[in-house]
Motif scaffolding. Structure first.
Motif, PDB file in Angstrom:
ATOM      1  N   VAL A  84       0.879  -1.208  -0.064  1.00  0.00           N
ATOM      2  CA  VAL A  84       0.062  -0.078  -0.220  1.00  0.00           C
ATOM      3  C   VAL A  84       0.883   1.334  -0.027  1.00  0.00           C
ATOM      4  CG1 VAL A  84      -1.766   1.242   1.245  1.00  0.00           C
ATOM      5  CG2 VAL A  84      -1.860  -1.247   1.202  1.00  0.00           C
ATOM      6  N   VAL A  85       0.718   2.152  -1.176  1.00  0.00           N
ATOM      7  CA  VAL A  85       1.629   3.181  -1.346  1.00  0.00           C
ATOM      8  C   VAL A  85       1.032   4.570  -1.085  1.00  0.00           C
ATOM      9  CG1 VAL A  85       3.422   2.108  -2.673  1.00  0.00           C
ATOM     10  CG2 VAL A  85       1.547   3.155  -3.739  1.00  0.00           C
ATOM     11  N   ALA A  86      -0.316   4.525  -0.712  1.00  0.00           N
ATOM     12  CA  ALA A  86      -1.332   5.465  -0.560  1.00  0.00           C
ATOM     13  C   ALA A  86      -2.446   5.242  -0.154  1.00  0.00           C
ATOM     14  CB  ALA A  86      -1.307   6.546  -1.887  1.00  0.00           C
ATOM     15  N   VAL A  87      -3.275   6.100   0.436  1.00  0.00           N
ATOM     16  CA  VAL A  87      -4.753   6.006   0.816  1.00  0.00           C
ATOM     17  C   VAL A  87      -5.473   6.857  -0.363  1.00  0.00           C
ATOM     18  CG1 VAL A  87      -6.546   6.989   2.338  1.00  0.00           C
ATOM     19  CG2 VAL A  87      -4.349   6.550   3.158  1.00  0.00           C
ATOM     20  N   GLY A  88      -6.506   6.005  -1.147  1.00  0.00           N
ATOM     21  CA  GLY A  88      -7.092   6.424  -2.019  1.00  0.00           C
ATOM     22  C   GLY A  88      -7.866   5.384  -2.736  1.00  0.00           C
ATOM     23  N   GLN A 111      -2.310  10.650   7.647  1.00  0.00           N
ATOM     24  CA  GLN A 111      -1.374  11.125   8.419  1.00  0.00           C
ATOM     25  C   GLN A 111      -0.974  10.056   9.424  1.00  0.00           C
ATOM     26  OE1 GLN A 111      -4.056  14.866   9.015  1.00  0.00           O
ATOM     27  NE2 GLN A 111      -2.128  15.682   8.713  1.00  0.00           N
ATOM     28  N   GLU A 112      -1.943   9.423  10.003  1.00  0.00           N
ATOM     29  CA  GLU A 112      -1.387   8.712  11.063  1.00  0.00           C
ATOM     30  C   GLU A 112      -0.406   7.399  10.706  1.00  0.00           C
ATOM     31  OE1 GLU A 112      -5.135   6.843  12.364  1.00  0.00           O
ATOM     32  OE2 GLU A 112      -5.735   9.166  13.279  1.00  0.00           O
ATOM     33  N   ASN A 113      -0.561   7.232   9.290  1.00  0.00           N
ATOM     34  CA  ASN A 113       0.202   5.833   8.547  1.00  0.00           C
ATOM     35  C   ASN A 113       1.308   6.580   7.869  1.00  0.00           C
ATOM     36  OD1 ASN A 113      -1.312   3.206   9.369  1.00  0.00           O
ATOM     37  ND2 ASN A 113      -2.970   4.932   9.136  1.00  0.00           N
ATOM     38  N   ASP A 114       1.423   7.763   7.889  1.00  0.00           N
ATOM     39  CA  ASP A 114       2.650   8.598   7.138  1.00  0.00           C
ATOM     40  C   ASP A 114       2.546   8.134   5.693  1.00  0.00           C
ATOM     41  OD1 ASP A 114       4.717  10.264   6.940  1.00  0.00           O
ATOM     42  OD2 ASP A 114       6.287   8.849   7.124  1.00  0.00           O
ATOM     43  N   VAL A 129      -0.086  15.232  -1.394  1.00  0.00           N
ATOM     44  CA  VAL A 129      -1.601  15.008  -1.715  1.00  0.00           C
ATOM     45  C   VAL A 129      -1.462  15.398  -3.412  1.00  0.00           C
ATOM     46  CG1 VAL A 129      -3.856  15.856  -1.790  1.00  0.00           C
ATOM     47  CG2 VAL A 129      -2.520  16.034   0.267  1.00  0.00           C
ATOM     48  N   LEU A 130      -2.051  14.026  -4.000  1.00  0.00           N
ATOM     49  CA  LEU A 130      -2.312  14.196  -5.508  1.00  0.00           C
ATOM     50  C   LEU A 130      -3.691  14.330  -5.713  1.00  0.00           C
ATOM     51  CD1 LEU A 130      -1.694  13.557  -8.506  1.00  0.00           C
ATOM     52  CD2 LEU A 130      -1.737  11.092  -7.983  1.00  0.00           C
ATOM     53  N   VAL A 131      -4.282  15.170  -6.403  1.00  0.00           N
ATOM     54  CA  VAL A 131      -5.646  15.721  -6.733  1.00  0.00           C
ATOM     55  C   VAL A 131      -5.765  15.230  -8.237  1.00  0.00           C
ATOM     56  CG1 VAL A 131      -7.252  17.603  -6.858  1.00  0.00           C
ATOM     57  CG2 VAL A 131      -5.468  17.754  -4.870  1.00  0.00           C
ATOM     58  N   ASP A 132      -6.511  14.562  -8.554  1.00  0.00           N
ATOM     59  CA  ASP A 132      -6.784  13.779  -9.728  1.00  0.00           C
ATOM     60  C   ASP A 132      -7.865  14.143 -10.434  1.00  0.00           C
ATOM     61  OD1 ASP A 132      -5.918  12.179 -11.782  1.00  0.00           O
ATOM     62  OD2 ASP A 132      -5.816  10.328 -10.514  1.00  0.00           O
ATOM     63  N   HIS A 133      -7.871  13.764 -11.730  1.00  0.00           N
ATOM     64  CA  HIS A 133      -8.924  14.083 -12.704  1.00  0.00           C
ATOM     65  C   HIS A 133      -9.035  15.446 -12.991  1.00  0.00           C
ATOM     66  CE1 HIS A 133      -9.989   9.702 -12.067  1.00  0.00           C
ATOM     67  NE2 HIS A 133     -10.789   9.929 -10.930  1.00  0.00           N
ATOM     68  N   TYR A 149       4.679   8.445  -4.991  1.00  0.00           N
ATOM     69  CA  TYR A 149       4.366   7.413  -4.251  1.00  0.00           C
ATOM     70  C   TYR A 149       5.613   7.007  -3.313  1.00  0.00           C
ATOM     71  CZ  TYR A 149      -0.038   7.095  -6.512  1.00  0.00           C
ATOM     72  OH  TYR A 149      -1.421   7.189  -7.059  1.00  0.00           O
ATOM     73  N   GLY A 150       6.746   7.479  -3.981  1.00  0.00           N
ATOM     74  CA  GLY A 150       7.762   6.915  -2.913  1.00  0.00           C
ATOM     75  C   GLY A 150       7.893   7.531  -1.776  1.00  0.00           C
ATOM     76  N   GLN A 151       6.950   8.619  -1.419  1.00  0.00           N
ATOM     77  CA  GLN A 151       6.941   9.066  -0.079  1.00  0.00           C
ATOM     78  C   GLN A 151       6.238   8.032   0.914  1.00  0.00           C
ATOM     79  OE1 GLN A 151       5.697  13.619  -0.127  1.00  0.00           O
ATOM     80  NE2 GLN A 151       4.525  12.759  -1.887  1.00  0.00           N
ATOM     81  N   SER A 152       5.759   6.962   0.481  1.00  0.00           N
ATOM     82  CA  SER A 152       5.180   6.079   1.313  1.00  0.00           C
ATOM     83  C   SER A 152       6.244   5.186   2.028  1.00  0.00           C
ATOM     84  CB  SER A 152       4.207   5.220   0.509  1.00  0.00           C
ATOM     85  OG  SER A 152       5.122   4.351  -0.352  1.00  0.00           O
TER      86      SER A 152
END
Length: 281
Positions: free
Chosen positions: A100-104, A127-130, A163-167, A255-258
């Motif tokens: 898992v590399v992001a929440v989304g 935020q809790e899971n960085d 944060v990645l804002v998509d579409h 995604y590397g920030q994960s």
């Protein structure tokens, strides 16, 4: 050419799509959790789906030389169904998984109070899971939805660079660029963005914090749209380094920030076929 599709729903695609993607240069993907078309009626359906994104789909992708990671969440559309609300209580244990590399996808579909509560709760989980966050902007009233999205992100206190804002499109890209968030663009055959419009925006806004995806799913979509954008970029005068930044290095950086992204050998990976079936040994 190496391509990283940062938003694609491969659980809806065929083995033939994986083969074509690899031939076009795709070596890595992120698959965010989303609505499957048929409404889910209980939490167990989500958990089976999450397990498939963490187990079966990475295995299937690997047979075709593609690295697969995922983002997990209660998607905006189903956040409106009270039968699905308990998914939020199950997410913490899934967000600890290596793949898992992001929440989304989180965010808005119809901009309801239920969607906003789920959005805020999942920003807190990120935020809790960085973990970074992939945000879906609504297809209807996109400008108002994007503006409200940025307000909620600011109020949550999560760094905009996570944060990645998509579409996004021509009407919404400017406000996201100004916010410091990453900008995502979905390239579709008939709707959303197309390659020529995408390249026009790259000329205007540059390549920094820009991500291009196919968002291919069970609807009319095309998992090779990322390659089309690369080809149109080159034809328009962009260099190979520009293409590599937008279609590889930018998604790797986001995604590397994960701390969990593993694409080091993806560009050298090759297909691993086993006749007409997937090898299980």
């Amino acid at each position: 050419m190496r391509i990283f599709d940062p938003h694609i729903h491969m659980t809806s695609r065929t083995t033939g799509d994986y083969e074509r993607m690899h031939a076009a240069g795709v070596r890595a993907v992120v698959e965010p959790a989303f609505w499957l078309g048929q409404p889910r009626t209980h939490v167990g359906s989500f958990l089976d789906y999450f397990d498939a994104l963490l187990g079966w789909e990475p295995y299937r992708a690997a047979q075709h030389g593609i690295r697969h990671h995922c983002a997990l969440a209660l998607n905006p559309k189903e956040a409106n169904d009270p039968r699905c609300a308990a998914v939020l209580a199950e997410l913490p244990r899934y967000l600890l998984k290596d793949g898992v590399v992001a929440v989304g996808e989180v965010g808005y579909d119809s901009m309801t109070a239920e969607e906003e509560r789920a959005f805020e709760a999942q920003l807190a989980l990120a935020q809790e899971n960085d973990l970074p966050v992939l945000v879906h902007t609504p297809h209807r009233d996109k400008t108002a939805g994007t503006r409200r999205t940025l307000d909620v992100v600011r109020a949550a206190g999560i760094p905009s660079g996570r944060v990645l804002v998509d579409h996004l499109n021509e009407l919404t890209v400017g406000m996201v660029a100004d916010s410091g968030c990453w900008m995502g663009f979905s390239i579709y055959p008939d709707t959303k963005m197309d390659p020529d419009r995408m390249v026009t925006l790259l000329k205007e806004y540059g390549t920094d914090r820009m991500l291009v995806n196919s968002a291919a799913d069970w609807g009319r979509s095309d998992p090779l749209k990322t390659r089309e954008v690369a080809d149109v970029m080159l034809a328009a005068g962009f260099g190979e380094d520009d293409v590599d930044r937008v279609l590889w290095r930018n998604p790797v950086a986001f995604y590397g920030q994960s701390g969990r992204l593993d694409v080091e050998t993806a560009s050298e990976a090759g297909p691993d076929y086993a006749g007409n079936t997937i090898r299980r040994g």
